[in-house]
Motif scaffolding. Structure first.
Motif, short mmCIF file in Angstrom:
data_model
loop_
_atom_site.label_atom_id
_atom_site.label_comp_id
_atom_site.label_asym_id
_atom_site.label_seq_id
_atom_site.Cartn_x
_atom_site.Cartn_y
_atom_site.Cartn_z
N GLN A 1 0.80 -1.29 0.02
CA GLN A 1 0.01 -0.03 -0.09
C GLN A 1 0.88 1.26 0.08
N ASN A 2 2.03 1.20 0.84
CA ASN A 2 2.94 2.46 0.82
C ASN A 2 4.07 1.82 0.03
N SER B 1 5.07 9.38 -11.01
CA SER B 1 3.75 9.78 -10.17
C SER B 1 3.33 8.85 -9.54
N GLN B 2 2.39 9.17 -8.51
CA GLN B 2 1.86 7.92 -7.63
C GLN B 2 1.13 6.74 -8.41
N GLY B 3 0.30 7.19 -9.45
CA GLY B 3 -0.18 6.27 -10.15
C GLY B 3 0.65 5.22 -11.02
N LYS C 1 2.61 2.90 -8.68
CA LYS C 1 1.42 1.71 -8.62
C LYS C 1 1.98 0.84 -9.51
N GLU D 1 -4.66 -2.19 -2.96
CA GLU D 1 -5.22 -1.21 -3.71
C GLU D 1 -4.63 -0.85 -4.98
N GLY E 1 -5.48 2.53 -6.20
CA GLY E 1 -5.34 3.74 -5.46
C GLY E 1 -4.48 4.77 -6.28
N GLY E 2 -4.87 6.08 -6.28
CA GLY E 2 -4.36 7.20 -7.05
C GLY E 2 -4.38 7.17 -8.20
N SER F 1 -6.25 7.67 -12.01
CA SER F 1 -7.49 8.39 -12.62
C SER F 1 -8.39 7.14 -13.06
N THR G 1 -7.66 3.76 -13.93
CA THR G 1 -8.26 2.34 -13.22
C THR G 1 -8.70 1.44 -14.32
#
Ligand SMILES: Nc1ncnc2c1ncn2[C@@H]1O[C@H](COP(=O)(O)OP(=O)(O)OP(=O)(O)O)[C@@H](O)[C@H]1O
Ligand SMILES: [Mg+2]
Length: 255
Positions: A87-88, A145-147, A150, A169, A172-173, A175, A179
């Motif tokens: 998750q992190n 970026s966060q996405g 992931k 997740e 998570g993060g 768009s 997704t």
């Protein structure tokens, strides 16, 4: 009878006085996608960490293909065929993106066919392509970026060629469009078939998600945790209509 795949038997984990996971039991088959849901703090990530060996259960057992894995080192669990995303996220930030994935390709499990650098690189590239970030392969991971981080997490996990993939997740993060793409990738991976040098047989999956609509589309079965307890386990439509499940979500503001 088919060999049992993943079996969780009355597993508990406390942090100080807080029982994060309380006597949870379930089993899953080799061909399933199980969605794991529940309000914030319900114990979902903790349960996943108990399976990957990052945390050790206080009581209860986790068995993978009849082998007890509680207490085993994460590295050994990866070699048995279980991989997960965090998750992190924790990439090697100063390394190029492709090097992050090549590290996963160097696991003994992934190297079993005696591959070496060129093939490892090609395999890492396949994983990045699968995750949709192959065009950034040579950038430093710190630039993502966060996405996209992931996606890197997913690429790193699938590069170990897991039989069981645990995703915390994955949307998570991302768009709505991202997704949708990630959900498609997950479905494609689960169905198996050739994807470059990766996976002839798609992995079973446990997916934690708060984006329930998207999760319901890809999960065969949903397990619900609330305050560390398993409160429902069944087909998506059945679980969505369950009184206790509706209550635990409404109690949270109907998330
Ligand atoms: N390492 C830890 N030390 C102390 N408490 C922890 C630790 N990890 C989790 N917890 C606590 O255990 C409970 C369950 O946390 P967990 O992260 O498993 O929930 P979660 O269902 O994944 O929630 P979220 O949806 O917010 O990610 C929470 O109350 C959390 O604060
Ligand atoms: Mg969590």
């Amino acid at each position: 009878m088919a060999t049992p795949f993943l079996e969780i038997d009355t597993v508990s984990k406390s942090f100080g006085g807080l029982k994060a996971v309380s006597d949870v039991s379930f089993s899953m088959r080799r061909d399933e996608i199980v969605g794991l849901i529940g309000p914030n703090g319900a114990g979902k990530t903790t349960l996943l960490r108990l399976i990957t060996g990052i945390l050790k259960a206080d009581t209860g057992t986790v068995s993978f293909k009849c082998k007890k894995i509680v207490g085993m080192k994460t590295w050994d669990i990866v070699n048995l065929g279980i991989a997960g995303t965090f998750q992190n996220m924790r990439p090697f930030r100063r390394l190029p993106i492709i090097a992050n994935v090549m590290v996963s390709c160097l696991s003994p499990r992934s190297m079993k066919r005696g591959e070496w650098v060129k093939r490892v690189e090609a395999k890492a590239m396949d994983a990045l392509e699968f995750a949709g970030i192959s065009d950034m392969a040579l950038e430093k991971a710190s630039t993502l970026s966060q996405g996209d981080l992931k996606r890197l997490e997913v690429a790193r996990a699938i590069a170990t060629e897991p039989e069981l993939l645990l995703l915390d997740e994955p949307f998570g993060g991302l768009s709505p469009a991202e997704t949708e793409l990630m959900a498609k990738s997950i479905n494609r991976l689960h169905k198996g078939g050739r994807f470059g040098r990766l996976h002839s047989e798609g992995p079973a999956m446990v997916i934690i998600e708060h984006k329930l609509q998207q999760l319901m589309k890809i999960a065969d079965r949903i397990i619900v945790l609330n305050f560390g307890n398993l409160i429902a386990d069944g087909p998506p439509e059945e679980v969505c209509a369950d009184k206790d499940v509706i209550e635990c979500y409404l109690g949270e503001g109907g998330k």
